[in-house]
Design an enzyme around this catalytic site. Structure first.
Site, PDB file in Angstrom:
ATOM      1  N   CYS A   2       0.950  -1.019   0.078  1.00 25.85           N
ATOM      2  CA  CYS A   2       0.006   0.315  -0.072  1.00 25.85           C
ATOM      3  C   CYS A   2       1.072   1.378  -0.214  1.00 25.85           C
ATOM      4  O   CYS A   2       1.696   1.208   0.505  1.00 25.85           O
ATOM      5  CB  CYS A   2      -1.037   0.677   1.471  1.00 25.85           C
ATOM      6  SG  CYS A   2      -1.622  -1.411   1.669  1.00 25.85           S
ATOM      7  N   ARG A  28       3.572   0.189  -4.994  1.00 24.28           N
ATOM      8  CA  ARG A  28       2.968  -0.194  -3.856  1.00 24.28           C
ATOM      9  C   ARG A  28       1.757  -1.258  -3.431  1.00 24.28           C
ATOM     10  O   ARG A  28       1.133  -1.840  -3.025  1.00 24.28           O
ATOM     11  CB  ARG A  28       2.599   0.683  -2.566  1.00 24.28           C
ATOM     12  CG  ARG A  28       4.657   1.370  -3.270  1.00 24.28           C
ATOM     13  CD  ARG A  28       4.203   2.350  -1.788  1.00 24.28           C
ATOM     14  NE  ARG A  28       4.361   1.824  -0.776  1.00 24.28           N
ATOM     15  CZ  ARG A  28       5.681   1.506   0.577  1.00 24.28           C
ATOM     16  NH1 ARG A  28       6.397   2.063  -0.036  1.00 24.28           N
ATOM     17  NH2 ARG A  28       5.681   0.370   0.887  1.00 24.28           N
ATOM     18  N   TRP A  75      -3.003  -2.620  -1.398  1.00 24.07           N
ATOM     19  CA  TRP A  75      -2.748  -3.819  -1.614  1.00 24.07           C
ATOM     20  C   TRP A  75      -3.735  -4.751  -0.443  1.00 24.07           C
ATOM     21  O   TRP A  75      -3.208  -4.723  -0.118  1.00 24.07           O
ATOM     22  CB  TRP A  75      -1.341  -4.243  -1.838  1.00 24.07           C
ATOM     23  CG  TRP A  75      -1.118  -5.704  -2.500  1.00 24.07           C
ATOM     24  CD1 TRP A  75      -0.927  -6.162  -3.712  1.00 24.07           C
ATOM     25  CD2 TRP A  75      -0.881  -6.975  -1.635  1.00 24.07           C
ATOM     26  NE1 TRP A  75      -0.667  -7.171  -4.152  1.00 24.07           N
ATOM     27  CE2 TRP A  75      -0.870  -7.588  -2.669  1.00 24.07           C
ATOM     28  CE3 TRP A  75      -0.640  -6.916  -0.338  1.00 24.07           C
ATOM     29  CZ2 TRP A  75      -0.503  -9.188  -2.257  1.00 24.07           C
ATOM     30  CZ3 TRP A  75      -0.586  -8.607   0.493  1.00 24.07           C
ATOM     31  CH2 TRP A  75      -0.514  -9.185  -1.143  1.00 24.07           C
ATOM     32  N   ASN A  99      -0.378   1.570   6.212  1.00 25.40           N
ATOM     33  CA  ASN A  99       0.355   0.064   4.930  1.00 25.40           C
ATOM     34  C   ASN A  99       0.790  -0.270   6.466  1.00 25.40           C
ATOM     35  O   ASN A  99       1.732   0.259   6.998  1.00 25.40           O
ATOM     36  CB  ASN A  99       1.097   1.632   4.414  1.00 25.40           C
ATOM     37  CG  ASN A  99       2.176  -0.038   3.791  1.00 25.40           C
ATOM     38  OD1 ASN A  99       2.036  -0.680   3.810  1.00 25.40           O
ATOM     39  ND2 ASN A  99       3.730   0.308   3.842  1.00 25.40           N
ATOM     40  N   GLY A 100       0.648  -1.772   6.167  1.00 31.60           N
ATOM     41  CA  GLY A 100       1.250  -2.626   7.081  1.00 31.60           C
ATOM     42  C   GLY A 100       0.201  -2.766   7.837  1.00 31.60           C
ATOM     43  O   GLY A 100      -1.053  -3.487   6.631  1.00 31.60           O
ATOM     44  N   GLU A 474      15.325 -17.530 -12.746  1.00 33.17           N
ATOM     45  CA  GLU A 474      14.396 -16.259 -12.983  1.00 33.17           C
ATOM     46  C   GLU A 474      13.737 -15.498 -14.102  1.00 33.17           C
ATOM     47  O   GLU A 474      12.786 -14.540 -14.264  1.00 33.17           O
ATOM     48  CB  GLU A 474      16.086 -15.328 -12.863  1.00 33.17           C
ATOM     49  CG  GLU A 474      15.470 -13.076 -13.153  1.00 33.17           C
ATOM     50  CD  GLU A 474      14.171 -12.651 -12.150  1.00 33.17           C
ATOM     51  OE1 GLU A 474      13.877 -12.939 -11.686  1.00 33.17           O
ATOM     52  OE2 GLU A 474      13.868 -11.421 -12.329  1.00 33.17           O
ATOM     53  N   LYS A 478       9.813 -14.072 -14.478  1.00 33.75           N
ATOM     54  CA  LYS A 478       9.477 -12.832 -15.366  1.00 33.75           C
ATOM     55  C   LYS A 478       8.593 -13.072 -16.177  1.00 33.75           C
ATOM     56  O   LYS A 478       7.501 -12.829 -16.283  1.00 33.75           O
ATOM     57  CB  LYS A 478      10.904 -12.734 -16.084  1.00 33.75           C
ATOM     58  CG  LYS A 478      11.276 -11.103 -16.350  1.00 33.75           C
ATOM     59  CD  LYS A 478      11.119 -10.134 -14.960  1.00 33.75           C
ATOM     60  CE  LYS A 478      11.814 -10.677 -13.932  1.00 33.75           C
ATOM     61  NZ  LYS A 478      10.890  -9.998 -13.170  1.00 33.75           N
ATOM     62  N   GLU A 481       4.781 -14.096 -13.971  1.00 32.04           N
ATOM     63  CA  GLU A 481       4.101 -12.453 -12.997  1.00 32.04           C
ATOM     64  C   GLU A 481       3.485 -11.692 -14.545  1.00 32.04           C
ATOM     65  O   GLU A 481       3.113 -10.602 -14.600  1.00 32.04           O
ATOM     66  CB  GLU A 481       5.319 -11.615 -12.449  1.00 32.04           C
ATOM     67  CG  GLU A 481       6.621 -11.255 -13.066  1.00 32.04           C
ATOM     68  CD  GLU A 481       7.469 -10.745 -11.731  1.00 32.04           C
ATOM     69  OE1 GLU A 481       6.455 -10.557 -10.863  1.00 32.04           O
ATOM     70  OE2 GLU A 481       8.989 -10.627 -12.078  1.00 32.04           O
ATOM     71  N   HIS A 497      12.477 -36.677 -13.688  1.00 32.93           N
ATOM     72  CA  HIS A 497      11.841 -37.611 -12.516  1.00 32.93           C
ATOM     73  C   HIS A 497      10.656 -37.199 -11.684  1.00 32.93           C
ATOM     74  O   HIS A 497      10.244 -36.802 -10.857  1.00 32.93           O
ATOM     75  CB  HIS A 497      13.316 -36.987 -11.134  1.00 32.93           C
ATOM     76  CG  HIS A 497      14.625 -37.435 -11.639  1.00 32.93           C
ATOM     77  ND1 HIS A 497      14.670 -38.568 -11.109  1.00 32.93           N
ATOM     78  CD2 HIS A 497      15.833 -36.268 -12.005  1.00 32.93           C
ATOM     79  CE1 HIS A 497      16.278 -38.683 -11.945  1.00 32.93           C
ATOM     80  NE2 HIS A 497      16.703 -37.803 -12.073  1.00 32.93           N
ATOM     81  N   LYS A 598       5.228  -3.958  -6.276  1.00 33.48           N
ATOM     82  CA  LYS A 598       6.132  -4.160  -5.763  1.00 33.48           C
ATOM     83  C   LYS A 598       6.521  -4.289  -4.712  1.00 33.48           C
ATOM     84  O   LYS A 598       8.148  -5.144  -4.524  1.00 33.48           O
ATOM     85  CB  LYS A 598       6.872  -2.514  -6.812  1.00 33.48           C
ATOM     86  CG  LYS A 598       8.316  -2.753  -6.508  1.00 33.48           C
ATOM     87  CD  LYS A 598       8.813  -2.111  -7.791  1.00 33.48           C
ATOM     88  CE  LYS A 598      10.247  -2.060  -8.370  1.00 33.48           C
ATOM     89  NZ  LYS A 598      10.255  -3.820  -9.366  1.00 33.48           N
TER      90      LYS A 598
HETATM   91  O1  M6R Z   1      12.327  -5.526  -2.810  1.00 36.30           O
HETATM   92  P1  M6R Z   1      12.892  -6.513  -2.918  1.00 36.30           P
HETATM   93  O2  M6R Z   1      14.236  -7.305  -4.652  1.00 36.30           O
HETATM   94  O3  M6R Z   1      12.988  -7.539  -1.384  1.00 36.30           O
HETATM   95  O4  M6R Z   1      12.027  -7.800  -3.816  1.00 36.30           O
HETATM   96  C1  M6R Z   1      11.540  -9.180  -3.655  1.00 36.30           C
HETATM   97  C2  M6R Z   1      10.977  -9.305  -4.544  1.00 36.30           C
HETATM   98  O5  M6R Z   1       9.551  -9.491  -3.783  1.00 36.30           O
HETATM   99  C3  M6R Z   1      10.590  -9.067  -5.839  1.00 36.30           C
HETATM  100  O6  M6R Z   1      11.931  -9.633  -6.159  1.00 36.30           O
HETATM  101  C4  M6R Z   1       9.631 -10.361  -6.881  1.00 36.30           C
HETATM  102  O7  M6R Z   1       9.992 -11.096  -6.467  1.00 36.30           O
HETATM  103  C5  M6R Z   1       9.198  -8.774  -7.715  1.00 36.30           C
HETATM  104  N1  M6R Z   1       8.448  -8.892  -8.277  1.00 36.30           N
HETATM  105  C6  M6R Z   1       9.966  -9.294  -9.251  1.00 36.30           C
HETATM  106  O8  M6R Z   1      10.094  -9.118 -10.077  1.00 36.30           O
END
Ligand code: M6R
Length: 603
Positions: A2, A28, A75, A99-100, A474, A478, A481, A497, A598
């Site tokens: 948030c 956020r 969020w 936020n929290g 990764e 990518k 998501e 396996h 994010k």
């Molecule tokens: O801000 P951070 O690097 O600690 O965030 C970690 C993850 O939340 C972040 O990498 C997340 O997996 C992203 N959606 C990846 O694109």
């Protein structure tokens, strides 16, 4: 998660000011948004489901004259993303944004229900609001009231609060969720981070846990946990407002992908010219623990491979949400590396604090300057990648890998394991990185071609061995998501396996083979998938170029061969572009994928 912002000042368009700031916080969370304004002494709330643009549409044409406003982009954690659960929340004389997570809200709610308080929403935030209001009935000193209320809250919070009976004053406080106080000649702010205020001012104060701020149009007073007034350092933001704009790109993600040649080249040249990380003595540590979440954890997997294979240092990589509750062997001889783009990820921060409590040395690899993880780490190495707005990280991730590469090189030097020949090759790769990445980025047609072949499938698999296996993790995240395709990443030898049962006619498999010693083994694994009908996309380096790719793959792409210290970065950029083109074909909201935010500042 948030985002929160509040403004009180000389201008009467507080609504427009907070909405402009809120848009920079949309990364956020974007499930719903809302604003509270004081119009002629009356607090009015306006809320909308979904993105901030919905709230803007709702407010279009409304003349709202107010010099004070608080706003929120959500969020969802407690309760569905609808208007009732959207912030601000209001109870009695108190209106706030949060936020929290207030973890003990059920307990507090029960107490309040017994007193006859009623609730509209399913949120923990409304309970916090009602709890503050309840205390305010007997404690009229607002700072004391907030201090009492906060001492009852378990969990995390950043609040911006207005009281009905004190016009044009915002109160703010925080615990384990970020909050800054912005300062300008025209008025003052409370906000989740500086991006929200950069259109108006670069000056800000970092509020620490336990501190309270009283914000008026021309004065900001900060109180410590003992409720004594204190002086705080005024900081000046280093990132500028223009860095938060798309600057002609269709998406922030594409802009950030295109920034990587410079970002990575800068890291390498900084390392070669003026940074030897002399304060990190790798000979001192028995073990390295790398702890992070999501893509940052994937960067850690690349780091683990490099540390173990080149510097002979045993490394574990843990997901922060697990590490923080595990019985790890953390001792004063452990180096705990916390990787975080935002520097605010709740689980990574908790892992950092756990490591501190056990006497370990903590090293933060962080992008957001001045963030909590950066401040609390014993040693902080900034990636200096600039603001990353797209929810899916690109330059954030590759810059973490680049920093890890340089750390490994340093560890090798200290242990006498770096030959002159290898160092010369690495330096050559470092100086070519910008042109290599630009070359990879320029091959758009190749990625569109792959995207056209895969975009209408439900499942996809990534396979690779060694460092390629880490890179696959990764690449897979990518794609998943931003395109919402189901994708899994497997060490190439592991697929058979069990998971190979999911391969059927046409299932796309992206295989990566960049390592000389493992190349042929990966090819055998691709053949296993081809034999079961897979559509194989083969990514390799130009030293293997021969005419046989078509024997076992449907599409092949080659990259310039480099040392492994930069190869992972190059392959990752290519995979980012495949994910981007695929998400485009699937008409996805690339910068703001559904359900994500994010900065994950809750557990
Ligand atoms: O801000 P951070 O690097 O600690 O965030 C970690 C993850 O939340 C972040 O990498 C997340 O997996 C992203 N959606 C990846 O694109």
């Amino acid at each position: 998660m948030c985002g929160i912002i509040g403004y009180t000042g000389k201008k009467m368009n507080a609504k427009d000011i907070v909405l402009a700031g809120l848009k920079n916080l949309e990364y956020r969370g974007y499930d719903s948004s809302g604003i509270a304004v004081n119009e002629n002494g009356k607090i009015n709330l306006y809320k909308s489901h979904g993105k901030i643009s919905n709230l803007e549409d709702r407010l279009k044409g409304k003349e709202i004259l107010s010099s004070t406003a608080i706003a929120h982009t959500r969020w969802a954690t407690h309760g569905k993303p609808n208007e009732t659960n959207a912030h601000p929340h209001r109870c009695g004389k108190v209106t706030l944004v949060h936020n929290g997570i207030i973890e003990n809200y059920m307990e507090l709610k029960k107490e309040l229900l017994e007193k006859g308080v009623t609730f509209q929403s399913e949120t923990d935030t409304e309970v916090a609001c009602a709890y503050i209001n309840d205390i305010y009935e007997s404690e009229k000193d607002k700072i004391k009231c907030l201090s009492k209320a906060c001492s009852a809250f378990r969990g995390s919070y950043a609040f911006a609060i207005i009281f009905d009976d004190e016009k044009d004053v915002i109160y703010a406080t925080r615990k384990d969720s970020p909050l800054i106080v912005g300062l300008s000649d025209d008025g003052n702010f409370a906000a989740s981070d500086v991006s929200a205020i950069l259109d108006f001012t670069a000056k800000y104060i970092l509020l620490e846990y336990g501190e309270f701020a009283k914000i008026t149009k021309d004065k900001v007073t900060i109180y410590n946990a003992d409720l004594k007034e204190i002086e705080k350092e005024v900081k000046v933001a280093t990132w500028s407002a223009t860095e938060y704009k798309k600057n002609g790109y269709d998406h922030f993600m594409l802009k950030e992908i295109n920034e990587q040649p410079d970002v990575i080249a800068n890291i390498f040249s900084r390392y070669l010219n003026d940074c030897n990380y002399n304060d990190i003595d790798f000979l001192k540590y028995d073990a390295i623990h790398i702890v992070a979440c999501g893509s940052a954890m994937h960067a850690g997997m690349v780091g683990k491979y490099l540390f173990q294979n080149y510097a002979n240092i045993p490394v574990t990589v843990d997901i922060a949400s697990e590490y923080r509750y595990s019985t790890q062997m953390i001792t004063p001889s452990t180096l705990v590396i916390i990787i975080s783009q935002s520097g605010e990820t709740a689980d990574s921060l908790a892992a950092l604090r756990l490591a501190h409590s056990k006497g370990a040395t903590t090293l933060g690899i962080v992008n957001a300057v001045g963030s909590t993880i950066a401040r609390e780490s014993d040693i902080c190495i900034y990636t200096y990648a600039g603001p990353e707005i797209a929810v899916a990280t690109t330059k954030g991730y590759t810059s973490q890998v680049a920093i890890l590469s340089t750390l490994v090189i340093n560890a090798m030097k200290q242990k006498g394991l770096l030959s002159d020949e290898l160092f010369e090759n690495i330096k050559q790769d470092f100086s070519n990185i910008s042109s290599n990445l630009n070359h990879i980025i320029s091959k758009k047609e190749d990625y569109i071609n792959v995207a056209q072949k895969i975009f209408d499938h439900n499942d996809l698999f990534f396979i690779g061995r060694g460092i390629d296996s880490a890179v696959c993790m990764e690449g897979s995240l990518k794609l998943k998501e931003i395109s919402y395709m189901h994708s899994e990443s497997y060490a190439a030898g592991e697929l058979k396996h069990g998971t190979i049962s999911l391969i059927e006619k046409g299932t796309p498999v992206i295989a990566i083979a960049t390592n000389n010693d493992l190349y042929e083994k990966t090819i055998s694994n691709i053949k296993e998938t081809k034999a079961r009908g897979a559509f194989a996309i083969f990514i390799t380096t130009d030293n293997f170029k021969n005419s046989t790719f078509e024997d076992f793959s449907d599409i092949s792409i080659t990259l310039p061969k480099t040392t492994e210290f930069v190869q992972a970065i190059e392959v990752s950029v290519l995979l980012q572009l495949i994910a981007y083109e695929t998400a485009k074909l699937r008409n996805c909201d690339i910068d703001k994928p559904k359900n994500l935010a994010k900065s994950v500042t809750v557990e």
